[in-house]
Motif scaffolding. Sequence first.
Motif, PDB file in Angstrom:
ATOM      1  N   GLY A  51       0.817  -1.212   0.000  1.00 17.58           N
ATOM      2  CA  GLY A  51       0.000   0.000   0.000  1.00 17.58           C
ATOM      3  C   GLY A  51       0.847   1.255   0.000  1.00 17.58           C
ATOM      4  N   VAL A  52       0.259   2.338   0.479  1.00 20.15           N
ATOM      5  CA  VAL A  52       0.959   3.615   0.544  1.00 20.15           C
ATOM      6  C   VAL A  52       0.895   4.134   1.969  1.00 20.15           C
ATOM      7  CG1 VAL A  52      -1.123   4.898  -0.155  1.00 20.15           C
ATOM      8  CG2 VAL A  52       1.136   5.949  -0.418  1.00 20.15           C
ATOM      9  N   ALA A  53       1.998   4.691   2.449  1.00 17.17           N
ATOM     10  CA  ALA A  53       2.055   5.234   3.803  1.00 17.17           C
ATOM     11  C   ALA A  53       1.827   6.736   3.783  1.00 17.17           C
ATOM     12  CB  ALA A  53       3.413   4.931   4.438  1.00 17.17           C
ATOM     13  N   CYS A  54       1.016   7.202   4.708  1.00 19.55           N
ATOM     14  CA  CYS A  54       0.761   8.635   4.852  1.00 19.55           C
ATOM     15  C   CYS A  54       0.934   8.998   6.325  1.00 19.55           C
ATOM     16  CB  CYS A  54      -0.652   8.993   4.404  1.00 19.55           C
ATOM     17  SG  CYS A  54      -0.996   8.642   2.667  1.00 19.55           S
ATOM     18  N   VAL A  55       1.952   9.781   6.618  1.00 15.33           N
ATOM     19  CA  VAL A  55       2.212  10.197   7.992  1.00 15.33           C
ATOM     20  C   VAL A  55       1.293  11.374   8.309  1.00 15.33           C
ATOM     21  CG1 VAL A  55       3.945  10.993   9.629  1.00 15.33           C
ATOM     22  CG2 VAL A  55       4.594   9.433   7.774  1.00 15.33           C
ATOM     23  N   VAL A  56       0.440  11.202   9.308  1.00 23.80           N
ATOM     24  CA  VAL A  56      -0.573  12.214   9.554  1.00 23.80           C
ATOM     25  C   VAL A  56      -1.001  12.228  11.019  1.00 23.80           C
ATOM     26  CG1 VAL A  56      -2.393  10.603   8.824  1.00 23.80           C
ATOM     27  CG2 VAL A  56      -2.871  13.037   8.851  1.00 23.80           C
ATOM     28  N   ALA A  71      -3.021   9.767  -0.956  1.00 20.30           N
ATOM     29  CA  ALA A  71      -3.573   8.425  -1.138  1.00 20.30           C
ATOM     30  C   ALA A  71      -4.360   8.324  -2.441  1.00 20.30           C
ATOM     31  CB  ALA A  71      -4.455   8.064   0.049  1.00 20.30           C
ATOM     32  N   ALA A  72      -5.158   9.349  -2.738  1.00 23.22           N
ATOM     33  CA  ALA A  72      -5.960   9.332  -3.963  1.00 23.22           C
ATOM     34  C   ALA A  72      -5.086   9.379  -5.204  1.00 23.22           C
ATOM     35  CB  ALA A  72      -6.934  10.508  -3.960  1.00 23.22           C
ATOM     36  N   ALA A  73      -4.001  10.146  -5.149  1.00 23.12           N
ATOM     37  CA  ALA A  73      -3.096  10.230  -6.291  1.00 23.12           C
ATOM     38  C   ALA A  73      -2.401   8.896  -6.544  1.00 23.12           C
ATOM     39  CB  ALA A  73      -2.059  11.321  -6.048  1.00 23.12           C
TER      40      ALA A  73
END
Length: 253
Positions: A51-56, A71-73
């Motif tokens: 998947g993709v990681a998003c630090v938030v 994430a959408a991109a």
Amino acid sequence: MQISGISAVVTGGASGLGGATARALAEAGAKVAVFDLNKDAAEAMAKEIGGVACVVDVTKDDQLEAAFEKAAAAQGIARILVNCAGIGISIRTVGRNGPHPIDSFRKVIEVNLIGGFNAIRRASQAMSTLDPLDDGERGVCINTASVAAYDGQIGQAAYSASKGGIVGMTLPIARDLASLGIRVCTIAPGLFDTPLMQALPDDVKAALGSSVPFPRRLGLPSEYAALAKHIVENNMLNGETIRLDGAIRMAPK
């Protein structure tokens, strides 16, 4: 909703209930974005599941907005949101050191309740732009409450208030989003074997598990993930909070 091939976001997705859910959705064929405050853990989970990681930080709207855009991109607009990000404290309303610190109370509400709502409003706005699937469905949002919403123990005023708020907003948000074809449900777990529990001594964990009527053990994150997956797949589940607790009712302490 069929899971295979669609995109999902799991907040708090690097470990615990969120980590198990991210794995389960990925195994079912979803493209999963892992939202988490812990950069290393988020990246490790994203690598594991492809998947993709998003630090938030879910209390920061600009970070949340940027994470959804990232994430959408990378994977397309998510049709699934599972909110697992959360914190807990144990402080009495009045204790030896005086009244409950108001900043601590506020922080729990901001993370658990406001952060969860913010993720829903941003995810559902994006979902509303998607073409409907079977039954006219565009997406599903799943929240994480707790049995503390109903059976709050001593020292859990802040935590119980935050989780009670999640339960309370489930039906009105489901009604708000019904015309858009977006479902909203909440899971209220009991005592689960999460990283917080894993830090406890084995005898303490065993005692906690034995307090569950049946099965007499701590819940498994995979059992939470299985219910989240079922909610996604069962289109008639909407506006409901489901206790996942082995029939436990918490004592005052």
